[in-house]
Design a protein around this motif. Structure first.
Motif, short mmCIF file in Angstrom:
data_model
loop_
_atom_site.label_atom_id
_atom_site.label_comp_id
_atom_site.label_asym_id
_atom_site.label_seq_id
_atom_site.Cartn_x
_atom_site.Cartn_y
_atom_site.Cartn_z
N ARG A 98 0.95 -1.15 0.14
CA ARG A 98 0.12 -0.20 0.21
C ARG A 98 0.97 1.36 0.02
NH1 ARG A 98 -3.44 -3.42 3.37
NH2 ARG A 98 -2.29 -2.84 5.36
N THR A 99 1.91 1.15 0.82
CA THR A 99 2.88 2.38 0.83
C THR A 99 3.45 2.67 -0.38
OG1 THR A 99 3.00 1.90 3.37
CG2 THR A 99 4.62 3.45 2.18
N LYS A 100 3.88 1.59 -0.93
CA LYS A 100 4.71 1.52 -2.17
C LYS A 100 3.85 1.99 -3.41
CE LYS A 100 8.21 0.33 -5.11
NZ LYS A 100 9.53 0.92 -4.69
N ALA A 101 2.47 1.72 -3.40
CA ALA A 101 1.75 2.18 -4.29
C ALA A 101 1.39 3.60 -4.32
CB ALA A 101 0.23 1.40 -4.21
N ALA A 102 1.03 3.98 -3.12
CA ALA A 102 1.17 5.67 -2.94
C ALA A 102 2.30 6.41 -3.38
CB ALA A 102 0.85 5.77 -1.40
N THR A 103 3.54 5.98 -2.92
CA THR A 103 4.87 6.34 -3.37
C THR A 103 4.86 6.49 -4.86
OG1 THR A 103 5.55 5.81 -1.43
CG2 THR A 103 7.31 6.61 -3.06
N PHE A 104 4.54 5.27 -5.50
CA PHE A 104 4.79 5.05 -6.99
C PHE A 104 3.61 5.87 -7.49
CE2 PHE A 104 4.21 2.58 -10.90
CZ PHE A 104 5.33 2.62 -11.22
N ALA A 105 2.86 6.01 -7.33
CA ALA A 105 1.65 6.89 -8.02
C ALA A 105 1.82 8.39 -7.98
CB ALA A 105 0.24 6.60 -7.12
N SER A 106 2.92 8.82 -6.90
CA SER A 106 3.02 10.10 -6.99
C SER A 106 4.54 10.67 -7.34
CB SER A 106 3.31 10.64 -5.41
OG SER A 106 4.27 9.98 -4.82
N SER A 107 5.14 9.72 -8.00
CA SER A 107 6.35 9.89 -8.93
C SER A 107 5.99 10.30 -10.24
CB SER A 107 7.21 8.43 -8.99
OG SER A 107 6.25 7.59 -10.05
N LYS A 108 7.24 11.00 -10.57
CA LYS A 108 7.08 11.96 -11.66
C LYS A 108 6.91 11.17 -13.14
CE LYS A 108 9.83 15.88 -10.11
NZ LYS A 108 10.99 16.74 -10.25
N PRO A 109 7.66 9.98 -13.24
CA PRO A 109 7.37 9.11 -14.61
C PRO A 109 5.80 8.76 -14.73
CG PRO A 109 9.51 8.62 -13.58
CD PRO A 109 8.62 9.33 -12.70
N VAL A 110 5.30 8.27 -13.30
CA VAL A 110 3.98 7.87 -13.40
C VAL A 110 2.87 9.02 -13.80
CG1 VAL A 110 2.14 6.86 -12.11
CG2 VAL A 110 4.54 5.86 -12.04
N GLN A 111 3.22 10.23 -13.18
CA GLN A 111 2.40 11.41 -13.25
C GLN A 111 2.52 11.61 -14.58
OE1 GLN A 111 0.42 12.99 -11.00
NE2 GLN A 111 0.53 11.14 -9.48
N ARG A 112 3.66 12.01 -15.38
CA ARG A 112 3.77 12.25 -16.86
C ARG A 112 3.11 11.23 -17.63
NH1 ARG A 112 7.20 15.92 -18.37
NH2 ARG A 112 7.96 14.77 -20.20
N ALA A 113 3.17 10.04 -17.35
CA ALA A 113 2.62 9.13 -18.31
C ALA A 113 0.86 9.07 -18.10
CB ALA A 113 2.89 7.54 -17.70
N LEU A 114 0.36 9.25 -16.84
CA LEU A 114 -1.16 9.18 -16.80
C LEU A 114 -1.47 10.69 -17.40
CD1 LEU A 114 -1.39 8.03 -13.17
CD2 LEU A 114 -1.91 6.90 -15.13
N ALA A 115 -0.62 11.51 -17.44
CA ALA A 115 -1.16 12.84 -17.99
C ALA A 115 -0.84 12.83 -19.81
CB ALA A 115 -0.20 14.05 -17.44
N GLY A 116 -0.52 11.84 -20.08
CA GLY A 116 -0.15 11.64 -21.56
C GLY A 116 1.22 12.25 -21.80
N ARG A 117 1.83 12.51 -21.03
CA ARG A 117 3.25 13.21 -21.60
C ARG A 117 4.34 12.29 -21.47
NH1 ARG A 117 1.14 17.19 -18.01
NH2 ARG A 117 2.68 16.74 -16.64
N GLY A 118 4.19 10.85 -21.10
CA GLY A 118 5.34 10.04 -21.03
C GLY A 118 4.76 8.72 -21.38
N ASP A 119 5.72 7.70 -21.47
CA ASP A 119 5.53 6.31 -21.82
C ASP A 119 4.94 5.45 -20.70
OD1 ASP A 119 5.39 4.01 -22.92
OD2 ASP A 119 7.76 3.65 -23.28
N PRO A 120 3.70 5.30 -20.95
CA PRO A 120 3.17 4.46 -19.69
C PRO A 120 3.72 2.91 -19.43
CG PRO A 120 1.64 4.45 -21.62
CD PRO A 120 2.78 5.38 -21.93
N GLN A 121 4.23 2.43 -20.70
CA GLN A 121 4.78 1.18 -20.37
C GLN A 121 6.21 1.32 -19.37
OE1 GLN A 121 3.67 -1.85 -20.91
NE2 GLN A 121 1.92 -1.50 -22.08
N ALA A 122 6.97 2.19 -19.85
CA ALA A 122 8.20 2.35 -19.33
C ALA A 122 7.98 2.91 -17.77
CB ALA A 122 9.04 3.51 -20.00
#
Length: 617
Positions: free
Chosen positions: A61-85
């Motif tokens: 649960r802690t990992k999920a919260a930290t991972f979700a707030s990371s920049k690569p994930v935020q950029r991917a969800l916003a359509g500005r990054g590679d979601p697979q990477a």
């Protein structure tokens, strides 16, 4: 047949038959003892592994919260990054999925059973972190508790073991989650205990601790060999001596028979018949009493062993002081066959021990067992002063032993009114041994409480730290959603705090942080949580409080901080103010991180509007 021959045969039989009976009894006891020991290890193993698994779920649960707030994930969800990477960037053993509008845009779920933690991001996106149940996870679980050699872990789903620490997988039969029993894993006979693991897919999954049945058989055979070899030698020696002594015994049989009869308990009628009949009857009587005594001793041994095993498991499984006190007291009363008792904890500053619990016939006994005992006063006081067990028979039977850990007095355990009217010498040793184990457990519980408090508290301000804040936020947000309550949040930041550090020094800054934290603590309710969010930023979580209530409290806090007298090195620090952002929820589509983000955005609006202000969103 001559009498000498008949006597020789009789003596040999009398010598060999009890030894054979003892051998059979020893075989049964050894197998039961070995199985009981293995069962205890299996139960401890599966309990420890399950507890470690729950810890892994918390980490997920802690990992999920930290991972979700990371920049690569935020950029991917916003359509500005590679979601697979972005999904692939999570560290093993976890895997991740990125979702937008209910569709997976990056990553994938593991093939086998797994548990997931899902974190909403915004209104239409989510991050899912999976914890797969694999061989490597089982190895991690086995390292989370003291491992007994030979005990392995296996994960079972659909009647097959798909992962294990031993490398053995395949069909599983005979495995239940209700009790320890015999089972087969991958064609190997084992002794096993299982629990059901919470999973999100691929379930239900049983986590089993196993021990090879062949290892039990080998251990039993080894112990029996060590036990039976002396018995066989003894039987041969007794047989030889019986044959040698037959001639001499026959001459003194009358005298021997008379002496044998004299060994019977008073009131026992003498056996009828000749000397041989008398001697045989006496021996039979003595053999019966011996067997009865062995059974009684074994029953008593089993009772004490079971009591001590439960005692050890209880002490090892909990760090709650009240549970430890109850377990120690209950075990002490049972192990000494007492009818009551009580346990006290000692305060070295006052030199007194204060009662924590009492049970059985000790209830209501305030005259001879007062609530508070000073060292040196009365029987218990002498045990405290001397740090040694003491006993008395009048006015009632009392046995007391101090609880000591590395020459430090921690408390006292007292038992009263034994079943036999008096305590035996063995009871002294039993109670003293229990007190030693209790000392270790009580000290560990106290250290655990200190460490647990330090882990969730900011050292400078005494408020909750950021980790604790998010744990409470998660619980309260879920509760608010479930019961339809409102949840308010205030974020505040000390204005121009860097200027205080630059002009007056960091020690002055620490004083300002401490005083602001004190102002928060003075004005919030018991159910509210104030936390140091980071640097000079604080957060106040307000359960069952709406936007208006939170805004009202924020305004009162703003005034209280501005008017608070803050002194450093004998001089006042002037002009300390704070800016506030207020939000409330939960609303449709809102996650707990959205609540924090909205309050944080309102805070920075207050900063931009001139500071020392409250902005509500």
């Amino acid at each position: 047949m001559r009498f000498r021959n008949r006597l020789s045969i009789m003596l040999v039989i009398l010598a060999v038959v009890p030894l054979a009976a003892a051998s059979l009894l020893a075989s049964s006891l050894v197998r039961r003892d070995e199985t009981t020991q293995v069962d205890g290890n299996l139960q401890a193993g599966v309990s420890g592994a399950f507890g470690t698994y729950q810890g892994q779920l918390y980490k997920t649960r802690t990992k999920a919260a930290t991972f979700a707030s990371s920049k690569p994930v935020q950029r991917a969800l916003a359509g500005r990054g590679d979601p697979q990477a972005a999904a692939a960037s999570i560290a093993p053993p976890w895997t991740a999925q990125l979702e937008r509008r209910g569709k997976v845009i990056g990553g994938k779920a593991p093939a086998g059973p797994a548990w997931k933690a899902e974190v909403p991001v915004g209104a239409h996106s989510a991050v899912v972190v999976w914890l797969p149940i694999t061989d490597s996870l089982l190895v991690t679980l086995s390292r989370g508790y003291p491992q007994t050699p030979g005990v392995e872990l296996a994960a079972v789903a659909g009647g097959r073991a798909f992962a294990s620490t031993s490398g053995i997988t395949g069909p599983v039969t005979g495995l239940t989650s209700s009790s320890v029993g015999n089972a087969s894993v991958g064609g190997h006979d084992v002794r096993a205990q299982a629990v059901t693991l919470p999973t999100s897919k691929g379930g239900p999954v049983l986590l089993a601790s196993t021990y090879p049945s062949a290892a039990i058989d080998n251990a039993v055979d080894s112990r029996l060999l060590r036990l039976l070899a002396p018995l066989i030698v003894a039987a041969l020696i007794v047989t030889a001596l019986a044959l040698f002594a037959a001639g001499r015994i026959s001459q003194a049989l009358t005298d021997l028979s008379g002496r044998a009869v004299s060994l019977l308990r008073p009131g026992t009628p003498p056996p009828a018949g000749d000397e041989l009949d008398e001697l045989g009857a006496v021996i039979d009587h003595m053999s019966t009493e011996l067997t009865t005594r062995v059974d009684e001793l074994e029953a008593e041994r089993g009772r004490v062993k079971e009591t001590l095993q439960r005692y050890g498991e209880t002490l090892a499984a909990t760090h709650r002081l009240d549970a430890l006190v109850a377990a120690v007291l209950d075990t002490a009363v049972q192990a000494t066959r007492a009818r009551g008792g009580r346990l006290m904890l000692y305060d070295g500053d006052t030199g007194q021990a204060t009662e924590q619990a009492r049970i059985g016939s000790a209830l209501g006994s305030r005259t001879d067992l007062p609530m508070v005992v000073s060292a040196g006063a009365g029987l218990e006081g002498l045990a405290l002063a001397e740090m040694a067990p003491r006993s008395a028979d009048q006015p009632r039977a009392v046995l007391t032993a101090p609880i000591v850990r590395e020459d430090t007095l921690l408390g006292l355990v007292t038992v009263v009114d034994p079943e036999g009217g008096r305590f035996a010498r063995g009871d002294f040793e039993t109670l003293a041994g229990l007190a030693v184990q209790a000392g270790v457990a009580i000290e560990n519980a106290r250290l655990h409480a200190v460490v647990e408090q330090q882990a969730v508290t900011d050292a400078l301000t005494g408020l909750a730290n950021r980790r604790q804040f998010y744990e409470v936020l998660g619980r309260e947000f879920e509760r608010a959603q479930r019961f339809g309550h409102e949840l308010g949040l205030i974020m505040l930041d000390i204005d121009d705090f860097k200027q205080v550090n630059d002009t007056l020094g960091h020690l002055a800054g620490d004083v300002v942080l401490h005083e602001v934290a004190a102002a928060l603590q003075d004005m919030i309710r018991e159910i509210d949580v104030a936390a140091r969010y980071g640097g000079e930023e604080f957060a106040v979580l307000l359960p069952q409080t709406g936007r208006e209530g939170a805004a009202s409290l924020a305004e009162r806090l703003r005034i209280a901080i501005a008017e608070r007298d803050i002194v450093f090195a004998g001089a006042p620090i002037e002009g300390i103010t704070a800016s506030f952002g207020v939000s409330a929820g939960p609303e449709d589509g809102m996650g707990q991180l959205d609540l924090v983000a909205s309050a944080d955005a309102a805070l920075y609006r207050a900063k931009r509007q001139g500071k020392n202000d409250v902005v509500v969103v």
